[in-house]
Design an enzyme around this catalytic site. Structure first.
Site, PDB file in Angstrom:
ATOM      1  N   TYR A  32      -4.103  -3.752  -2.803  1.00 26.55           N
ATOM      2  CA  TYR A  32      -4.737  -3.431  -1.507  1.00 26.55           C
ATOM      3  C   TYR A  32      -3.982  -2.302  -0.798  1.00 26.55           C
ATOM      4  CZ  TYR A  32      -6.800  -4.260   3.137  1.00 26.55           C
ATOM      5  OH  TYR A  32      -7.450  -4.130   4.347  1.00 26.55           O
TER       6      TYR A  32
ATOM      7  N   SER B  27      -5.830   0.788   6.678  1.00 29.61           N
ATOM      8  CA  SER B  27      -5.196  -0.423   7.200  1.00 29.61           C
ATOM      9  C   SER B  27      -3.740  -0.091   7.518  1.00 29.61           C
ATOM     10  CB  SER B  27      -5.233  -1.509   6.111  1.00 29.61           C
ATOM     11  OG  SER B  27      -4.379  -2.582   6.422  1.00 29.61           O
TER      12      SER B  27
END
Ligand SMILES: NC(=O)c1ccc[n+]([C@@H]2O[C@H](COP(=O)([O-])OP(=O)(O)OC[C@H]3O[C@@H](n4cnc5c(N)ncnc54)[C@H](O)[C@@H]3O)[C@@H](O)[C@H]2O)c1
Length: 251
Positions: free
Chosen positions: A156, A143
């Site tokens: 995350y 990401s």
């Protein structure tokens, strides 16, 4: 069909029931692949039933579980005889907390799927590809959150950073087997994962106003790039980390 060499290849896609994973399954089937669609959610079975009979094998598995990962590779080989391509994509977003407030069990829950799940998938698929001796192509999903730290990206963001490192190690160690390994870093995509953020923020046009392409991606746009990386057209690309973000990293 854009990539003739993908015809008759067998792929495993994790996180296949939803969002980007489902878009990659669709695209690979269009390219003539057979696909093992792995997800923890039962709805992967409904998704698979929407394709021509036999094209998509739904497999329920928790990617954080070692036996389950070995199981989805074994089930793919039992059904299709081989694994040529792997999209290592399943993840969850988890709670976004300041580092000082992050509960250990939540940190572990996110890393169990997003880091350990990616490692276990790479390990199980690479072992199979090495055994086959016919090379292969792998893409893992990180990401922009793995490239650029953000407040509350404690779990995350750190897991997505680990995905980049795992991809680089896997590429270095397995080039000699003809296996290419790349990592993508999407920006915002219009999927169920992003929905809570879009809903709380409300005005999407305002949220993206400084981004060169000022909207979230349709997952099919990111799937197109994944398909290219998995195809023979990307034959010189390995060890790469690629943003697919509409220019989000620039702002
Ligand atoms: N949506 C975004 O804006 C965005 C941005 C950057 C990166 N990503 C990444 O893209 C990838 C795909 O996300 P998405 O947006 O399609 O999300 P999504 O929530 O729509 O899909 C994720 C899928 O992973 C599955 N999954 C979760 N835990 C699992 C487990 N333990 N075992 C097996 N499957 C499991 C879910 O059931 C779901 O079907 C993820 O790696 C995500 O981190 C998403």
């Amino acid at each position: 069909m854009a990539y003739a060499d993908l015809r008759c290849k067998t792929a495993i896609v994790t996180g296949a029931a939803s969002g980007l994973g489902a878009a990659v399954v669709r695209r690979l089937v269009e390219e003539g692949c057979t696909v093992a669609a792995v997800d923890i959610q039962d709805k992967v079975k409904t998704m698979a039933a929407g394709f021509d009979q036999g094209a998509v094998l739904p497999l329920i598995a928790d990617v954080g579980d070692e036996n389950a990962c070995e199981g989805y590779v074994a089930a793919t080989v039992a059904r299709f005889g081989k694994v040529d391509l792997f999209f290592n994509n399943a993840a969850l977003i988890g709670r976004r907390e300041l580092l000082v407030d992050m509960p250990v069990d939540e940190f572990d829950r996110v890393h169990r799927v997003n880091t350990r799940g990616v490692f276990l998938g790479l390990r199980a698929v690479l072992r199979q590809m090495i055994k086959q001796g016919t090379g292969g192509a792998i893409v893992s999903t990180s990401s922009v959150g793995g490239l650029k730290s953000s407040e509350r990206g404690t779990a995350y963001g750190s897991a997505k950073r680990a995905v980049i490192a795992l991809g680089a190690t896997a590429a270095l160690e397995n080039g000699k087997y003809g296996i290419r390994v790349n990592t993508i870093c999407p920006g915002a995509m219009d999927t169920p994962m992003l929905a809570p953020a879009l809903n709380t923020t409300g005005d999407v046009s305002n949220m993206f106003k400084h981004v060169p392409i000022p909207r979230p991606a349709n997952p099919a746009e990111v799937a197109a790039f994944v398909t290219y990386l998995l195809s023979g057209q990307a034959s010189f690309q390995t060890g790469g980390t690629y943003t697919v973000d509409g220019g989000l990293m620039l702002v």
